[in-house]
Design an enzyme around this catalytic site. Sequence first.
Site, PDB file in Angstrom:
ATOM      1  N   GLN A   4     -42.985 -35.648 -21.347  1.00  0.00           N
ATOM      2  CA  GLN A   4     -42.578 -34.465 -22.082  1.00  0.00           C
ATOM      3  C   GLN A   4     -43.750 -33.502 -22.234  1.00  0.00           C
ATOM      4  O   GLN A   4     -44.900 -33.832 -21.921  1.00  0.00           O
ATOM      5  CB  GLN A   4     -42.019 -34.869 -23.446  1.00  0.00           C
ATOM      6  CG  GLN A   4     -40.656 -35.562 -23.340  1.00  0.00           C
ATOM      7  CD  GLN A   4     -40.027 -35.849 -24.693  1.00  0.00           C
ATOM      8  OE1 GLN A   4     -39.765 -36.988 -25.026  1.00  0.00           O
ATOM      9  NE2 GLN A   4     -39.774 -34.816 -25.469  1.00  0.00           N
ATOM     10  N   GLY A  32     -41.797 -31.500 -30.737  1.00  0.00           N
ATOM     11  CA  GLY A  32     -40.560 -32.024 -31.314  1.00  0.00           C
ATOM     12  C   GLY A  32     -39.693 -32.675 -30.250  1.00  0.00           C
ATOM     13  O   GLY A  32     -39.817 -32.386 -29.056  1.00  0.00           O
ATOM     14  N   HIS A  33     -38.800 -33.558 -30.680  1.00  0.00           N
ATOM     15  CA  HIS A  33     -37.987 -34.274 -29.679  1.00  0.00           C
ATOM     16  C   HIS A  33     -36.920 -33.390 -29.038  1.00  0.00           C
ATOM     17  O   HIS A  33     -36.275 -33.792 -28.071  1.00  0.00           O
ATOM     18  CB  HIS A  33     -37.362 -35.546 -30.260  1.00  0.00           C
ATOM     19  CG  HIS A  33     -36.876 -35.432 -31.675  1.00  0.00           C
ATOM     20  ND1 HIS A  33     -35.956 -34.511 -32.080  1.00  0.00           N
ATOM     21  CD2 HIS A  33     -37.190 -36.158 -32.775  1.00  0.00           C
ATOM     22  CE1 HIS A  33     -35.699 -34.666 -33.374  1.00  0.00           C
ATOM     23  NE2 HIS A  33     -36.455 -35.645 -33.831  1.00  0.00           N
ATOM     24  N   ASN A  61     -34.301 -42.176 -31.212  1.00  0.00           N
ATOM     25  CA  ASN A  61     -35.721 -42.229 -31.534  1.00  0.00           C
ATOM     26  C   ASN A  61     -36.268 -43.605 -31.202  1.00  0.00           C
ATOM     27  O   ASN A  61     -35.625 -44.622 -31.499  1.00  0.00           O
ATOM     28  CB  ASN A  61     -35.941 -41.963 -33.032  1.00  0.00           C
ATOM     29  CG  ASN A  61     -35.759 -40.504 -33.403  1.00  0.00           C
ATOM     30  OD1 ASN A  61     -35.526 -39.655 -32.551  1.00  0.00           O
ATOM     31  ND2 ASN A  61     -35.865 -40.218 -34.681  1.00  0.00           N
ATOM     32  N   ASP A  63     -38.514 -45.018 -32.723  1.00  0.00           N
ATOM     33  CA  ASP A  63     -38.820 -45.717 -33.971  1.00  0.00           C
ATOM     34  C   ASP A  63     -37.572 -46.229 -34.687  1.00  0.00           C
ATOM     35  O   ASP A  63     -37.665 -46.844 -35.749  1.00  0.00           O
ATOM     36  CB  ASP A  63     -39.638 -44.826 -34.913  1.00  0.00           C
ATOM     37  CG  ASP A  63     -38.952 -43.505 -35.258  1.00  0.00           C
ATOM     38  OD1 ASP A  63     -37.709 -43.473 -35.315  1.00  0.00           O
ATOM     39  OD2 ASP A  63     -39.652 -42.513 -35.482  1.00  0.00           O
ATOM     40  N   LYS A 210     -40.461 -44.377 -39.673  1.00  0.00           N
ATOM     41  CA  LYS A 210     -41.123 -43.087 -39.567  1.00  0.00           C
ATOM     42  C   LYS A 210     -42.363 -43.013 -40.447  1.00  0.00           C
ATOM     43  O   LYS A 210     -43.281 -42.250 -40.177  1.00  0.00           O
ATOM     44  CB  LYS A 210     -40.162 -41.957 -39.953  1.00  0.00           C
ATOM     45  CG  LYS A 210     -39.030 -41.743 -38.954  1.00  0.00           C
ATOM     46  CD  LYS A 210     -38.210 -40.530 -39.325  1.00  0.00           C
ATOM     47  CE  LYS A 210     -37.120 -40.272 -38.303  1.00  0.00           C
ATOM     48  NZ  LYS A 210     -37.641 -39.979 -36.966  1.00  0.00           N
TER      49      LYS A 210
END
Length: 320
Positions: A4, A32-33, A61, A63, A210
Amino acid sequence: EFVQNKAPKVSAQDCTPATHEADKGHEWCPPGHGDLYPAMLGSGTLEKLLEKGVKYMFVSNSDNLGATMDLKLLTYFAQSKAPFMMEVATRTDADKKGGHLAKDAKTSGLLLRESAQCPEEDEKAFQDVTKYKYFNTNNLWVDLVALKGIFEKNGGSIPLPVMKNAKTVDPRDKKSLPVLQLETAMGAAISCFEGATAIVIPRERFAPVKTTNDLLALRSDAYQLTKDFRIVLNPARKGVPPTIKLDGKYKFVDAMEKIMPQGAPSLIQCSSLTIEGEVVLAKGVVFKGSVVVKNASDGPKTLAAGTYGCSEGEKTIVEL
């Protein structure tokens, strides 16, 4: 696999690119995702998947340890003909700061509202779990053909809202240059797809890490490891995780581990735990109900083994 993108941090004062001579790497940040989608396009990954006949994508995510490929959900998504589907869960106090699902008053379509987009005067309403009942787990299902269509419609871009995230250029040095990180959220794409939908899922599919608050809870008996190596809430929790609030000095993992050098406390009957000051938990500490542990001195103090609090709803304050 694909990499990314990264974006420059900008000075909060004048929005120029931030500089940090001690470590040039601190001048950059992840965007950011929401960058997932343009990164798929720019790397050629989207086209390669479509050429292989892949139509549906599940993304979550990294996580979120509860997110797994569920064939029942895939079947439901495919049969629904929706271009985009977001897994949402019922909000609890532990989720009140997370992005919630809402309806666009102009289009009647679904949208994602993040805390970073919320005016300060509206923060109380934003965190009202009775008003906004569902939050985004960031478990997303995407029709790749529809995604390609959005890029073609928008000249190679996807119109995601950009959020300002206030930080310092060195995340471990609060006195370093104040900066803004400009970010997008992948869940916000729900507003880009006409006919996008959402589905309420059980809490087992949402076990995020998170913050160190999440990590402490996850290491406790409030969660279980299943035979197929999924981490889920203990059934005794009845779908509601404990709310953990650690002192600000425990923001990073290496500091948090000093709280529990001999293992996590028992939280299976704990509704909320707040730790203020430097606290060390001895092996065999059990928390029940709502508990606050305070240490007002300059150095660390140890909480001895034993049971603290009660399950009757009253808050217990432990002074060290």
